[in-house]
Design a protein around this motif. Structure first.
Motif, PDB file in Angstrom:
ATOM      1  N   HIS A 110       2.467  47.231  13.096  1.00 25.85           N
ATOM      2  CA  HIS A 110       3.380  47.656  12.197  1.00 25.85           C
ATOM      3  C   HIS A 110       4.281  46.012  11.326  1.00 25.85           C
ATOM      4  CE1 HIS A 110       2.254  52.080  13.008  1.00 25.85           C
ATOM      5  NE2 HIS A 110       2.165  51.621  13.863  1.00 25.85           N
ATOM      6  N   GLU A 141       7.739  46.970   9.112  1.00 21.37           N
ATOM      7  CA  GLU A 141       8.136  48.055   8.579  1.00 21.37           C
ATOM      8  C   GLU A 141       9.464  47.535   8.087  1.00 21.37           C
ATOM      9  OE1 GLU A 141       7.355  51.340  11.259  1.00 21.37           O
ATOM     10  OE2 GLU A 141       8.256  49.743  12.363  1.00 21.37           O
ATOM     11  N   LYS A 179      11.158  45.688  11.387  1.00 20.27           N
ATOM     12  CA  LYS A 179      10.888  45.319  12.123  1.00 20.27           C
ATOM     13  C   LYS A 179       8.873  45.520  12.493  1.00 20.27           C
ATOM     14  CE  LYS A 179      13.481  49.028  14.097  1.00 20.27           C
ATOM     15  NZ  LYS A 179      13.875  50.557  14.806  1.00 20.27           N
ATOM     16  N   ARG A 227       6.179  45.705  15.244  1.00 13.21           N
ATOM     17  CA  ARG A 227       5.894  46.877  16.685  1.00 13.21           C
ATOM     18  C   ARG A 227       4.204  47.055  16.107  1.00 13.21           C
ATOM     19  NH1 ARG A 227       9.832  52.150  16.478  1.00 13.21           N
ATOM     20  NH2 ARG A 227       8.678  52.773  13.748  1.00 13.21           N
ATOM     21  N   LEU A 266       4.777  52.815  21.138  1.00 17.31           N
ATOM     22  CA  LEU A 266       4.680  51.778  20.171  1.00 17.31           C
ATOM     23  C   LEU A 266       6.224  50.541  21.068  1.00 17.31           C
ATOM     24  CD1 LEU A 266       5.349  53.424  17.191  1.00 17.31           C
ATOM     25  CD2 LEU A 266       3.782  51.252  17.587  1.00 17.31           C
ATOM     26  N   TYR A 267       5.787  49.545  20.338  1.00 14.27           N
ATOM     27  CA  TYR A 267       6.642  48.392  21.983  1.00 14.27           C
ATOM     28  C   TYR A 267       6.854  47.811  20.528  1.00 14.27           C
ATOM     29  CZ  TYR A 267       4.453  49.823  26.137  1.00 14.27           C
ATOM     30  OH  TYR A 267       3.834  50.760  26.902  1.00 14.27           O
ATOM     31  N   GLU A 268       8.508  47.092  20.015  1.00 17.75           N
ATOM     32  CA  GLU A 268       8.453  46.639  19.413  1.00 17.75           C
ATOM     33  C   GLU A 268       8.617  45.391  19.814  1.00 17.75           C
ATOM     34  OE1 GLU A 268      12.711  46.224  16.615  1.00 17.75           O
ATOM     35  OE2 GLU A 268      13.096  47.230  18.057  1.00 17.75           O
ATOM     36  N   PRO A 295      11.756  40.977  16.482  1.00 17.94           N
ATOM     37  CA  PRO A 295      12.547  41.540  14.701  1.00 17.94           C
ATOM     38  C   PRO A 295      13.105  40.016  14.316  1.00 17.94           C
ATOM     39  CG  PRO A 295      14.320  41.573  16.332  1.00 17.94           C
ATOM     40  CD  PRO A 295      13.465  41.837  17.303  1.00 17.94           C
TER      41      PRO A 295
END
Length: 576
Positions: free
Chosen positions: A213, A215, A222, A224, A231-233, A236
């Motif tokens: 992702h 976003e 972000k 992710r 979901l893991y980040e 950023p």
């Protein structure tokens, strides 16, 4: 010699043209080759006879493929050339950049083998450069990778380098602001942006992520990725990089880079670590810019076998009995991302033989399977599930897969297909097996038609499984047991496990397993359906006949130490 003069010629002829061997020596080698009982390549025989070396053969093979062979001994690479390919790509594709022109985006790479054309195609797509390939000695390439690319850049290094880029900072802005298209194209081709995206893709694929992702939000951007449903980040990047990253993805997926007001869908095909990987790209305009999600379809990793899906032996026997029926409807139900498609593909893989004609209507076609006629639904041109299904009946099929029963028309044709002697497999979105009957009645199907066509309904959920290397046994509290509707006396003598200390991605979990609830229809249940009985009445009747509920399947996995209380509570409902 110009490699184009050697392209496509036989190896002996190439070696002769390169003045490595004589015609007589080639004829001698061919005579020996004919006399051998096992097949031996002519190059090997020429080496045995001492007429040429390994390097000569490599040069000839490169020429045969129309590629130049270069000697890399003593070559020094400048910083710009080293920076042309991220270290991760150099290692993954086993190649090194040897020349790079940033203004024309011309890149020359050295490969170990002329057969590695996939690396060239992927680097063209990933780097957005004109890639020319040459062949060099594998030992020389290994030495250069060790010398220049062994350390590699971390994602944090690349993000920090991009944070100070003034040209990219000018791109920050809301989606409704006009942006210079040339600036967007330049940003999409920026080497550091390309490097960052490559690192994200490689890390996501290595960690078995199912979705990536990108976003945009008001004050941040972000990145992710989803692993085993969670979901893991990632690190950023600065907010102003959002447009550059999304634009780079759009370029790779052949989407309209100038269109920022409408959703767009595309596809990127890569080969990573020898595995073919499809990335399905979905772009969505939001108030803070374009949101981009990539679904990772690792075609080399998909387990298309009913034995590997996760059925218990008795459930597997039940399910095989359902899909071997000559006609009727078999429905697999569950929320999005619960593995319904994989179960159905595994069923089709089992039914897929020379005597069976199988047609599928899917939205989208996720995996290409040999032997199946697969149709991609496209509602924009009027190719809906219903219209595809109607055409299928004139194609003389034995088995039909309908991706999803979404409306009355599709449901009616599925019923019609099963009544005319076809096996129909499909999916629905309901919470459990019994509620699927009510859902189909709600769509408008007459109960008597359902009782005549439905053979079985399979509900499924995916729960994360514990990493066997790090999991630990523990005694759950009364509060935790109450979440499962259990009391301490119900679980005496049983062991429970939880994630142990884990430094890796996944936090002590590794992979997922499916929980199943299989409802087969008998005369009593059909009678209840005719009388429009409620879901709870249908459920109770099915359980009396031996149906194991999703919660019961979850408890069995729990007692075997495969998953945790949290996972079972999250994915299954208490039926009481």
């Amino acid at each position: 010699m110009d490699p184009s003069e050697l392209k496509g010629r036989k190896l002996g002829r190439v070696l002769t043209k390169l003045k490595v061997v004589t015609r007589e020596q080639v004829h001698e080698a061919l005579g020996i080759q004919k006399g051998r009982t096992t097949k031996v390549r002519i190059g090997e025989i020429l080496k045995e006879l001492g007429y040429c070396s390994e390097v000569d053969i490599d040069r000839a093979l490169a020429g045969q493929a129309g590629m130049e062979y270069v000697d890399l001994s003593g070559i020094e690479l400048d910083d710009e050339t080293i920076g042309a390919i991220p270290a991760e790509n150099a290692k993954a594709y086993q190649c090194v950049p040897i020349e790079y022109n940033a203004s024309t985006r011309q890149l020359k790479v050295a490969l170990k083998s002329p057969d590695n054309f996939q690396a060239v195609d992927d680097l063209r797509l990933l780097m957005g450069a004109k890639v020319e390939a040459v062949v060099a000695a594998p030992s020389a390439i290994d030495a250069l990778i060790e010398k220049y690319f062994s350390k590699g850049e971390s994602m944090l290094d690349v993000v920090n380098a991009l944070a100070s880029d003034k040209n990219l900072q000018e791109l920050s802005g809301h989606s409704d602001q006009s942006i210079d298209l040339d600036a967007v194209m330049d940003a999409a081709g920026d080497n550091q942006v390309i490097k960052l995206l490559n690192l994200v893709l490689l890390q996501a694929i290595r960690d078995r992520a199912s979705d990536i992702h990108f976003e945009p939000f008001e004050n941040e951007f972000k990145m992710r990725y989803r692993i085993d449903g969670v979901l893991y980040e990632m690190v950023p990047p600065p907010k102003h990089l959002g447009t550059a990253i999304t634009s780079r993805v759009k370029v790779m997926a052949n989407l309209d880079i100038a269109e920022r007001r409408l959703p767009q869908d595309g596809r990127i095909e890569l080969t990573v670590g020898g595995n073919p990987v499809d990335l399905r790209v979905a772009i969505l305009p939001t108030i803070y810019g374009e949101s981009c999600v990539m679904r990772v379809l690792d075609r080399g990793n998909v387990e298309l076998s009913l034995d590997r899906v996760g059925f218990r032996p008795d459930d597997l026997e039940h399910f095989r009995g359902l899909i071997k029926k000559p006609n009727g409807i078999v429905i697999v139900t569950g929320p999005t991302g619960s593995g319904k498609t994989t179960t159905l593909y595994a069923a089709l893989a089992e039914l897929n033989d020379i005597e069976t004609k199988i047609l599928t209507a899917e939205d989208p076609v996720e995996y290409d399977i040999d032997g199946l006629c697969q149709v991609q639904v496209n509602s924009e041109v009027g190719l809906t599930f219903a219209s595809a299904l109607r055409s299928f009946l004139r194609q003389d099929p034995d088995v039909i897969l309908v991706g999803e029963i979404r409306d009355l028309e599709t449901a009616q044709i599925a019923v019609q297909a099963s009544l005319t002697g076809h096996l129909v497999l499909s999916t629905l979105h309901t919470n459990d097996a019994p509620s699927s009957v009510i859902r189909l009645v709600d769509l408008g199907i007459e109960p008597f038609l359902l009782t005549a066509t439905i053979e079985g309904i399979v509900a499924q959920r995916l729960v994360r499984t514990l990493d066997p290397k790090t999991k630990e046994v523990f005694v759950p509290t009364e509060q935790e047991l109450m979440e499962l509707g259990l009391h301490p006396e119900d679980v005496q003598g049983r062991e429970f496990c939880r994630p142990g200390k884990s430094s890796g991605v996944g936090g002590g979990y590794k992979g997922r397993m499916a929980l199943f609830e299989i409802m087969t229809l008998d005369d009593e249940i059909r009678e209840l359906m005719m009388n429009e009985a409620s879901t709870s009445v249908l459920r109770n009747s099915a359980r009396k006949k031996g149906m194991r509920s999703l919660r019961e399947s979850g408890l069995m996995a729990l007692y075997e130490g495969l998953t945790t209380i949290d996972e079972v509570v999250r994915e299954t409902l208490d039926e009481e």
